[in-house]
Write a protein that holds these residues in place. Structure first.
Motif, PDB file in Angstrom:
ATOM      1  N   ILE A  92       0.818  -1.220   0.000  1.00 51.25           N
ATOM      2  CA  ILE A  92       0.000   0.000   0.000  1.00 51.25           C
ATOM      3  C   ILE A  92       0.851   1.269   0.000  1.00 51.25           C
ATOM      4  O   ILE A  92       0.333   2.361  -0.232  1.00 51.25           O
ATOM      5  N   LEU A  93       2.156   1.134   0.252  1.00 49.68           N
ATOM      6  CA  LEU A  93       3.000   2.323   0.367  1.00 49.68           C
ATOM      7  C   LEU A  93       3.251   2.947  -1.001  1.00 49.68           C
ATOM      8  O   LEU A  93       3.540   2.270  -1.981  1.00 49.68           O
ATOM      9  N   GLN A  94       3.165   4.281  -1.028  1.00 45.53           N
ATOM     10  CA  GLN A  94       3.488   5.057  -2.210  1.00 45.53           C
ATOM     11  C   GLN A  94       4.819   5.764  -1.991  1.00 45.53           C
ATOM     12  O   GLN A  94       5.298   5.905  -0.862  1.00 45.53           O
ATOM     13  N   ALA A  95       5.406   6.236  -3.079  1.00 44.16           N
ATOM     14  CA  ALA A  95       6.728   6.848  -3.000  1.00 44.16           C
ATOM     15  C   ALA A  95       6.764   8.049  -2.064  1.00 44.16           C
ATOM     16  O   ALA A  95       7.792   8.347  -1.456  1.00 44.16           O
ATOM     17  N   VAL A 128      12.647   4.704   4.029  1.00 44.03           N
ATOM     18  CA  VAL A 128      12.616   5.407   2.744  1.00 44.03           C
ATOM     19  C   VAL A 128      11.654   4.712   1.789  1.00 44.03           C
ATOM     20  O   VAL A 128      11.716   3.491   1.611  1.00 44.03           O
ATOM     21  N   THR A 129      10.769   5.499   1.169  1.00 43.40           N
ATOM     22  CA  THR A 129      10.047   5.054  -0.015  1.00 43.40           C
ATOM     23  C   THR A 129      10.368   6.044  -1.125  1.00 43.40           C
ATOM     24  O   THR A 129      10.331   7.255  -0.921  1.00 43.40           O
ATOM     25  N   THR A 130      10.688   5.534  -2.305  1.00 37.07           N
ATOM     26  CA  THR A 130      11.068   6.426  -3.404  1.00 37.07           C
ATOM     27  C   THR A 130      10.823   5.760  -4.751  1.00 37.07           C
ATOM     28  O   THR A 130      10.925   4.538  -4.881  1.00 37.07           O
ATOM     29  N   ASP A 131      10.497   6.596  -5.747  1.00 36.45           N
ATOM     30  CA  ASP A 131      10.442   6.134  -7.132  1.00 36.45           C
ATOM     31  C   ASP A 131      11.427   6.932  -7.976  1.00 36.45           C
ATOM     32  O   ASP A 131      11.326   6.982  -9.203  1.00 36.45           O
ATOM     33  N   ASP A 132      12.394   7.548  -7.297  1.00 35.42           N
ATOM     34  CA  ASP A 132      13.381   8.397  -7.957  1.00 35.42           C
ATOM     35  C   ASP A 132      14.769   7.778  -7.798  1.00 35.42           C
ATOM     36  O   ASP A 132      14.974   6.857  -7.011  1.00 35.42           O
ATOM     37  N   ASP A 133      15.712   8.321  -8.542  1.00 35.13           N
ATOM     38  CA  ASP A 133      17.104   7.898  -8.399  1.00 35.13           C
ATOM     39  C   ASP A 133      17.701   8.586  -7.176  1.00 35.13           C
ATOM     40  O   ASP A 133      17.580   9.800  -7.023  1.00 35.13           O
ATOM     41  N   GLU A 134      18.335   7.834  -6.329  1.00 34.55           N
ATOM     42  CA  GLU A 134      18.956   8.379  -5.135  1.00 34.55           C
ATOM     43  C   GLU A 134      20.446   8.623  -5.420  1.00 34.55           C
ATOM     44  O   GLU A 134      20.784   9.558  -6.120  1.00 34.55           O
ATOM     45  N   CYS A 135      21.311   7.779  -4.914  1.00 32.16           N
ATOM     46  CA  CYS A 135      22.756   7.935  -5.143  1.00 32.16           C
ATOM     47  C   CYS A 135      23.146   7.157  -6.392  1.00 32.16           C
ATOM     48  O   CYS A 135      23.437   5.956  -6.324  1.00 32.16           O
ATOM     49  N   ARG A 136      23.165   7.821  -7.540  1.00 31.86           N
ATOM     50  CA  ARG A 136      23.461   7.121  -8.799  1.00 31.86           C
ATOM     51  C   ARG A 136      24.933   6.761  -8.929  1.00 31.86           C
ATOM     52  O   ARG A 136      25.288   5.810  -9.625  1.00 31.86           O
ATOM     53  N   ARG A 137      25.801   7.538  -8.280  1.00 33.47           N
ATOM     54  CA  ARG A 137      27.236   7.303  -8.424  1.00 33.47           C
ATOM     55  C   ARG A 137      27.700   6.280  -7.386  1.00 33.47           C
ATOM     56  O   ARG A 137      27.283   6.303  -6.231  1.00 33.47           O
ATOM     57  N   PHE A 138      28.582   5.384  -7.794  1.00 35.51           N
ATOM     58  CA  PHE A 138      29.164   4.433  -6.858  1.00 35.51           C
ATOM     59  C   PHE A 138      30.020   5.183  -5.846  1.00 35.51           C
ATOM     60  O   PHE A 138      30.851   6.015  -6.210  1.00 35.51           O
ATOM     61  N   HIS A 139      29.812   4.873  -4.567  1.00 35.65           N
ATOM     62  CA  HIS A 139      30.444   5.639  -3.498  1.00 35.65           C
ATOM     63  C   HIS A 139      30.725   4.740  -2.306  1.00 35.65           C
ATOM     64  O   HIS A 139      30.305   3.582  -2.257  1.00 35.65           O
ATOM     65  N   VAL A 140      31.429   5.289  -1.339  1.00 38.94           N
ATOM     66  CA  VAL A 140      31.704   4.626  -0.071  1.00 38.94           C
ATOM     67  C   VAL A 140      31.115   5.487   1.035  1.00 38.94           C
ATOM     68  O   VAL A 140      31.281   6.710   1.049  1.00 38.94           O
ATOM     69  N   ASP A 141      30.435   4.869   1.981  1.00 37.81           N
ATOM     70  CA  ASP A 141      29.828   5.621   3.078  1.00 37.81           C
ATOM     71  C   ASP A 141      30.885   6.161   4.033  1.00 37.81           C
ATOM     72  O   ASP A 141      31.880   5.490   4.316  1.00 37.81           O
ATOM     73  N   ARG A 142      30.625   7.345   4.558  1.00 37.97           N
ATOM     74  CA  ARG A 142      31.477   7.899   5.616  1.00 37.97           C
ATOM     75  C   ARG A 142      30.866   7.540   6.971  1.00 37.97           C
ATOM     76  O   ARG A 142      30.586   8.397   7.800  1.00 37.97           O
ATOM     77  N   THR A 143      30.639   6.255   7.144  1.00 37.50           N
ATOM     78  CA  THR A 143      30.057   5.719   8.371  1.00 37.50           C
ATOM     79  C   THR A 143      30.929   4.573   8.859  1.00 37.50           C
ATOM     80  O   THR A 143      31.868   4.149   8.183  1.00 37.50           O
ATOM     81  N   ASN A 144      30.598   4.063  10.048  1.00 36.00           N
ATOM     82  CA  ASN A 144      31.250   2.849  10.536  1.00 36.00           C
ATOM     83  C   ASN A 144      30.590   1.623   9.925  1.00 36.00           C
ATOM     84  O   ASN A 144      31.211   0.882   9.174  1.00 36.00           O
ATOM     85  N   LEU A 145      29.319   1.428  10.257  1.00 38.84           N
ATOM     86  CA  LEU A 145      28.558   0.286   9.765  1.00 38.84           C
ATOM     87  C   LEU A 145      27.188   0.766   9.296  1.00 38.84           C
ATOM     88  O   LEU A 145      26.531   1.552   9.988  1.00 38.84           O
ATOM     89  N   LEU A 168       7.127   7.854   2.777  1.00 43.43           N
ATOM     90  CA  LEU A 168       8.279   7.898   3.688  1.00 43.43           C
ATOM     91  C   LEU A 168       9.467   8.514   2.947  1.00 43.43           C
ATOM     92  O   LEU A 168      10.381   7.810   2.516  1.00 43.43           O
ATOM     93  N   PRO A 169       9.471   9.831   2.802  1.00 43.78           N
ATOM     94  CA  PRO A 169      10.514  10.498   2.004  1.00 43.78           C
ATOM     95  C   PRO A 169      11.834  10.628   2.768  1.00 43.78           C
ATOM     96  O   PRO A 169      12.269  11.725   3.123  1.00 43.78           O
ATOM     97  N   ASP A 170      12.466   9.482   3.041  1.00 52.54           N
ATOM     98  CA  ASP A 170      13.712   9.431   3.802  1.00 52.54           C
ATOM     99  C   ASP A 170      13.535  10.072   5.172  1.00 52.54           C
ATOM    100  O   ASP A 170      14.228  11.018   5.538  1.00 52.54           O
ATOM    101  N   VAL A 171      12.594   9.529   5.937  1.00 52.75           N
ATOM    102  CA  VAL A 171      12.389   9.996   7.302  1.00 52.75           C
ATOM    103  C   VAL A 171      13.400   9.299   8.196  1.00 52.75           C
ATOM    104  O   VAL A 171      13.722   8.129   8.011  1.00 52.75           O
ATOM    105  N   ARG A 172      13.899  10.031   9.186  1.00 51.11           N
ATOM    106  CA  ARG A 172      14.970   9.482  10.017  1.00 51.11           C
ATOM    107  C   ARG A 172      14.931  10.080  11.403  1.00 51.11           C
ATOM    108  O   ARG A 172      14.369  11.154  11.626  1.00 51.11           O
ATOM    109  N   CYS A 173      15.567   9.384  12.341  1.00 54.22           N
ATOM    110  CA  CYS A 173      15.669   9.875  13.714  1.00 54.22           C
ATOM    111  C   CYS A 173      16.764   9.098  14.430  1.00 54.22           C
ATOM    112  O   CYS A 173      17.129   7.987  14.017  1.00 54.22           O
TER     113      CYS A 173
END
Length: 221
Positions: free
Chosen positions: A56-59, A120-137, A62-67
């Protein structure tokens, strides 16, 4: 059962480059803490009850909701994010139980770091370029739509990636691997101790105009 993918020896492969461990048991996720591993991938089957709930979810829902999230507050955090977007948490009972199961696994590996929860729900392109996260895990699970694309270490020209080159220069050969729906991956980023320049190279799959909607769960620390 585990499958360990290591770089093929060649004149251009990087000595000591990291490995990817793939299995059909959740225990595989704990291998991400092993030295030299930058992806642990749990290949699991879709769950019909969750697929039905998420249909039932549409794009726009949940437009990249976070907390920020902790294990003690996780269930309430998920419910709060859903309510903020006008969604009834009771409609997503099976999904929320599965998110909690994955959170239990992830928090056991996060070493008391601050954790961010993302839906996240999306019908769009997010990170199109190959990348490495600046995170731990980072934990990723795509529940609906195409999953994250990633490159084995010997496929990557890391100098090209680090200097902003386009994807066609980053990929030395072959095509990317890709998560299937419901698969769970934990990725090491460049911030993980002693892992600089060896994080998993990946991207969001391009889907704009395809008519598909992705439903993605992510935990970062």
């Amino acid at each position: 059962m585990y499958q360990i993918l290591t770089p093929q020896e060649s004149a251009t492969s990087t000595p000591g480059a990291t490995s990817h461990i793939i299995g059909d048991s959740p225990d595989v996720l704990h291998q991400i803490l092993d030295p030299g591993v930058n992806l642990s991938l749990w290949q699991r089957l879709p769950q019909t009850a969750i697929t039905r709930e998420l249909s039932i979810l549409q794009a726009s829902h949940l437009p990249d909701v976070r907390c920020p999230a902790s294990l003690d507050s996780f269930d309430d955090d998920v419910s709060a994010l859903l309510r903020q977007q006008g969604l009834d948490p009771l409609v997503f009972t099976n999904w929320r139980k599965d998110l909690r199961r994955l959170a239990d696994l992830y928090f056991s590996l996060s070493d008391d770091r601050d954790v961010t929860l993302r839906l996240v729900t999306t019908d769009d392109d997010e990170c199109r370029r190959f990348h490495v996260d600046r995170t731990n895990l980072r934990l990723l699970c795509t529940y609906r739509g195409p999953g994250t694309e990633w490159l084995t270490n010997d496929q990557v020209d890391r100098l090209a990636q680090a200097t902003g080159a386009p994807n066609e220069d980053i990929i030395r050969f072959g095509i990317p691997s890709q998560f299937e729906p419901f698969w769970v991956g934990i990725l090491k980023g460049d911030a993980f101790p002693d892992n600089a320049s060896h994080g998993l190279v990946h991207r969001s799959p391009p889907i704009k105009g395809s008519g598909q909607t992705r439903v993605l769960f992510c935990l970062d620390c």
